[in-house]
Design a protein around this motif. Structure first.
Motif, short mmCIF file in Angstrom:
data_model
loop_
_atom_site.label_atom_id
_atom_site.label_comp_id
_atom_site.label_asym_id
_atom_site.label_seq_id
_atom_site.Cartn_x
_atom_site.Cartn_y
_atom_site.Cartn_z
N LEU A 170 0.83 -1.21 0.00
CA LEU A 170 0.00 0.00 0.00
C LEU A 170 0.86 1.25 0.00
CD1 LEU A 170 -2.84 -1.00 2.50
CD2 LEU A 170 -3.00 -0.83 0.02
N ALA A 210 -2.09 -4.03 -1.81
CA ALA A 210 -2.14 -4.98 -0.69
C ALA A 210 -1.91 -6.41 -1.17
CB ALA A 210 -3.48 -4.88 0.03
N ILE A 235 -1.98 8.21 -0.66
CA ILE A 235 -2.39 6.99 0.04
C ILE A 235 -2.95 6.01 -0.99
CG2 ILE A 235 -4.13 6.04 1.64
CD1 ILE A 235 -3.62 8.43 3.44
N VAL A 236 -2.44 4.78 -0.96
CA VAL A 236 -2.87 3.74 -1.90
C VAL A 236 -3.98 2.91 -1.25
CG1 VAL A 236 -2.15 1.72 -3.23
CG2 VAL A 236 -0.55 3.62 -2.89
N HIS A 237 -5.07 2.69 -1.98
CA HIS A 237 -6.17 1.88 -1.45
C HIS A 237 -6.83 1.15 -2.58
CE1 HIS A 237 -8.79 5.25 -2.78
NE2 HIS A 237 -7.77 5.98 -2.39
N GLY A 238 -7.10 -0.13 -2.40
CA GLY A 238 -7.63 -0.94 -3.50
C GLY A 238 -6.70 -0.80 -4.69
N THR A 248 -4.74 8.19 -3.94
CA THR A 248 -5.33 9.51 -3.74
C THR A 248 -4.21 10.54 -3.73
OG1 THR A 248 -7.09 8.56 -2.41
CG2 THR A 248 -6.74 10.92 -2.19
#
Lengths: 812, 102
Positions: B16, B34, B56-59, B63
């Motif tokens: 992430l 992830a 920020i890395v998500h899925g 962002t």
């Protein structure tokens, strides 16, 4: 796997909203078929009034075009009224013979206008006000006829009357009650409304019972009242109310009681059949406003999606009239009575009337006429049931006091021109917001934020955007309930619920929280992850896992990112004090790393701006040589303790403010908090350190210190509130520490102390921090425990090579 | 001529998270999700040029740290309602080693 079949009866706002919500969370679960009695795609029924008034066209108010149905694989039968549900064969049958089988059925059949049971109600020219066909009939009548009579002086009737007047007709509004909109307004406000509508040329006949409608060659020509009076009428609009349309359900043997009876999951007595919208009765109540229907749609969608979460527990509603230029708002128990107190402001000359109804210390109703700038604020308090004791003395004067920065202090959206800038951060003007609301069919603050960016940065213009929304879509706009608002799109849980769960169930890392609380996304998003990380480390210090990847870049890089991707370095100077040696080290570092800008900050320290990220660890290493620590100018954390010169040097000083400031800063070193925290200590009431606008302000007196909390000098200037007086430095540390720990334990992420104290009330804070001595000591001890073993993040980076990876650039 | 070049071991990028790679054509941001998928984009947000590597890395998204735009890692497309695209760089993972095609 074969998809299940979902049939929706009713192509209106509630039914389609439920479908939209369903597609968002379970796009592939169903093959969807929609039946609509009207020949149109789904349109925004609320905006029929502006269409009638000629402010918008029928095409403008379409919410979902036919292309949308196609794109989502939905079969639409528009103009096909469903006449029968065969529950045994699980089949719906439409008037035109079309049939559809279902595994799940959603009924959203809406309501019908009540037509008074009087002779002549079937004449030509006698209509309700419900759909596009009614509007077309009214527009056509306005072109050919002169006299319009609207029966019913409620919301819908007045909007119809206003529209017909604008279309050039002579309009008389007939109403049974003694004043207009009696379901939403008290007598004073109702009379003021009547006055301003009369100024626009509308005529009113109050306390009149309509006896019959007289016709000529099949078309209406006059209205006769029970007292014998007769007035000419070429068009009669009945707007005396709506009645849930539940015939279809009742004929199918589904339990109805003046509407289709549903439970909290919007399920009818047939478990395969759900119902939403105006056709339902939930806990004995039917709703005719769109906001509750949307809440129902959202809950219903989660159950159709087999998530089985979410309950609809009823709605508190509010009303706004969509007549351009008239501002009125009412919510809750606006009449008051013996059990209630009223606070009233009435300026006849200025046409402003405000009534707030309180029961005990809670706001239970509001009725505003002429100035509705604070409607959203009042409504929020009403829904939250917030204790207003501490703000009761200025409750009437609203939320807007001094210092709203960014839009010239403008608080009345209605008074702004289309080119006036609403959002100063993103340069969005009113016209652009109005256009987006209309063209994109937006209903929520969130929608406006996503599409226009207005109010999406600092948020100071949120009130204005809410007003613009309210004036565009009227009663459809309902401010979100701050208490139960989900944290973000990844979950339905609110901040409060998540905090509680982390504490009660002793969660120690983000993956566990997301798994146990059933997060919808695999690893959250940029808004929930930093919040969760904070909740974990503040609730379980020294136990919970602090995840750097869930922190905003500033906290990960221990420096503030700038618009060009460079960083700023702010060394700590406790209490604003420094030494020649420190200044020399800072100057040397600034020269060595070619820092382009050196600036003194508002928090009494030095900002080195424009540092390359890869230089940060090297620069910190140089600064560490001189014993310089990180200033945490980048974190949701303790920032600065600003001090005045105080009794050390100042001829007016009564306390050693610099020393007190240093003690506070030492105690709080490394403190993470829901948002940034700033303190100030002044040595006398002249208050040169500006302690009145700090999260914690300390003011020295001959006899000790005064403590102030929850001030803010930012977006909106908020003066700190007096907490208590204490005698010694030790007490300052204990009380200030206890207050901040309370905020750390209970504040929601990104909630400043001022918002936290607004939410819980100053009395509560006093009870916990001032009155409860044992509780205060425990809070203070928990703070000290959490801050134990503090290690400076800059020094750590210098000492541990693996932490430097964040700053190193790869090459190929 | 572009060719595959060895960049670094997967472990060099936090889950992430991301790392910046200097290249002649400007900085490249290499992301790790992830599930250990690896993506590479030009390190410039289509909005105002913010460094996506710092987000920020998500899925499958990142962002942007400057104004919160969300960018799809696989395509470089901004997530609606924002409009824009950041160019992608070809990237592959073989035996725990990341390669970029530059």
């Amino acid at each position: 796997m074969q998809k299940m079949k979902l049939v929706v009866v009713g192509n209106g706002m509630a039914g389609m909203r439920a479908v939209e919500e369903l597609l968002k969370i379970a796009p592939d679960l169903y093959r969807i078929t929609v039946f609509g009695a009207e020949p149109h795609p789904n349109y925004n029924r609320i905006l029929l009034s502006p269409v009638l008034a000629g402010e918008q066209t029928a095409d403008d108010i379409v919410l979902n075009s036919r292309e949308w149905y196609d794109a989502n694989g939905i079969t639409l039968h528009a103009g096909a009224r469903v006449t029968k549900i065969d529950r045994v064969r699980r089949l719906v049958i439409a008037e035109n013979g079309v049939e559809a089988e279902y595994d799940r059925l959603l009924l959203a059949t809406g309501s019908n206008p009540v037509m008074l049971p009087i002779p002549g109600n079937d004449l030509d020219g006698v209509i309700g006000f419900r759909d596009i066909a009614d509007v077309e009939a009214m527009v056509a009548a306005a072109a050919r006829h002169r006299h319009a009579v609207v029966i019913g002086g409620g919301l819908l009737g007045l909007e119809a009357a206003n529209g017909l007047k604008l279309r050039g007709m002579d309009v008389v509004v007939v109403h049974r009650h003694a004043w207009l909109m009696e379901r939403q307004l008290d007598r004073v406000a109702g009379c003021m409304l009547q006055q301003s509508l009369e100024d626009r040329g509308l005529k009113f006949l109050l306390e009149k019972d309509t006896g019959q409608l007289l016709g000529e060659e099949g078309r209406v020509r006059a209205v006769r009242f029970r007292d014998g009076q007769e007035i000419p009428a070429d068009l009669v609009v009945m707007a005396v109310g709506i009645r849930p349309n539940y015939r279809l359900a009742e004929e199918a043997g589904i339990h109805c009681n003046r509407g289709i009876v549903v439970n909290d999951t919007l399920q009818t007595f047939d478990p395969r059949i759900y119902a939403v919208g105006e056709c339902v009765v939930h806990r004995g109540v039917s709703y005719g406003l769109v906001a509750p229907l949307f809440e129902q749609a959202r809950v219903c969608a989660t159950h159709l999606a087999n998530f089985g979460i979410g309950r609809y527990a009823g709605s508190v509603t509010s009303t706004k009239l969509k007549v351009t230029g008239i501002d009125l708002f009412s919510a809750g128990d606006f009449m008051g009575g013996e059990h209630a107190d009223e606070i009233v402001l009435h300026d006849r000359q200025g046409s402003v009337y405000k009534k707030l109804v309180l029961e005990g210390d809670r706001l239970v109703g509001a009725c505003l006429y002429g100035d509705t700038a604070d409607a959203a604020w009042y409504f929020q308090m009403l829904k939250d049931g917030r204790d207003v004791r501490d703000i009761r003395d200025h409750l009437m004067f609203g939320q807007n006091h001094l210092g709203d920065a960014g839009h010239k202090g403008q608080t009345q959206a209605a008074a702004m021109g289309d080119s006036a800038e609403v959002c100063g951060c993103n340069g969005v003007c009113k016209g652009a917001i109005v256009k987006a609301i209309k063209e994109k069919g937006l209903f929520t603050l969130d929608g406006v934020r996503r599409h226009t960016k207005a109010s999406a940065s600092c948020g100071s213009c949120t009130g204005l955007v809410e007003q613009i929304l309210a004036s565009c879509i009227g009663g459809a706009y309902q401010p979100a309930d701050s208490k139960d608002k989900p944290m973000c799109g990844c979950t339905d849980h609110s901040h409060g619920e998540v905090r509680q769960a982390i504490r009660d169930r002793h969660y120690l890392d983000i993956p566990t929280v997301m798994r146990e609380l059933r997060w919808r996304t695999p690893n959250g998003c940029a808004s929930c992850r930093p919040a969760l990380n904070y909740y974990l480390i503040s609730t379980w210090p020294h136990e919970a896992v602090d995840d750097p990847q869930s922190r905003f870049i500033n906290e990960r890089a221990h420096a503030n990112i700038q618009k060009d991707g460079s960083y700023s370095v702010v060394p700590r100077m406790m209490g604003g004090l420094t030494t020649p040696a420190e200044l020399r080290a800072i100057a040397d570092a600034a020269e060595k790393y070619k820092v382009p800008t050196v600036k003194v900050t508002g928090g009494q320290r030095i900002d080195l701006l424009g540092v390359k990220k890869e230089d940060l660890p090297k620069m910190w290493a140089d600064l560490a040589q001189a014993g310089i620590l990180s200033g945490h100018a980048y974190g949701k954390s303790l920032r600065t303790v600003k001090t005045c010169v105080g009794a050390e040097h100042c001829r007016f000083g009564t306390q050693l403010s610099m020393a007190m400031g240093v003690k506070l800063e030492q105690m709080l070193l490394g403190m993470w908090s829901p948002h940034k925290v700033k303190l100030a200590v002044s040595g006398c009431p002249r208050n040169c350190a500006e302690a009145g606008i700090k999260d914690v302000g300390v003011i020295g007196l001959e006899s000790g210190y005064e403590l102030y909390v929850a001030g803010n000098g930012g977006i909106k200037t908020e003066v700190a509130q007096f907490l208590c007086k204490v005698a010694s430095d030790e007490e300052v540390l204990e009380y200030a520490g206890a207050f901040l720990q309370l905020y750390r334990e209970e504040g929601y992420y990104l909630e400043r102390t001022v918002h936290y104290v607004h939410r819980v009330g100053l009395d509560y804070v006093k009870a916990r921090v001032v009155e409860d001595a044992a509780g205060r000591r425990e809070l203070h001890e928990r703070l000290l425990y959490a801050l134990q073993g503090y290690r400076d993040p800059w020094l750590e980076c210098v000492q541990e090579p693996k932490l430097r990876r964040e700053f190193e650039i790869l090459s190929i | 001529m572009s060719e595959w070049k060895k960049l670094a071991a997967l472990e060099e990028i936090p889950r992430l998270g991301s790392r910046v790679v200097e290249s002649a054509g400007g900085d490249i941001a290499v992301f790790r999700t992830a599930e250990d998928q690896v993506y590479a984009l030009h390190d410039r947000c289509p909005h105002k040029g913010g460094p996506l590597s710092q987000g920020i890395v998500h899925g499958g998204r990142v962002t942007c740290p400057l104004h919160g735009w969300n960018i799809e890692l696989a395509s470089g497309e901004a997530v609606a309602p924002d409009l824009g695209r950041t160019p992608c760089v070809e990237v592959k993972l073989e035996n725990g080693v990341i390669y970029l095609r530059v």
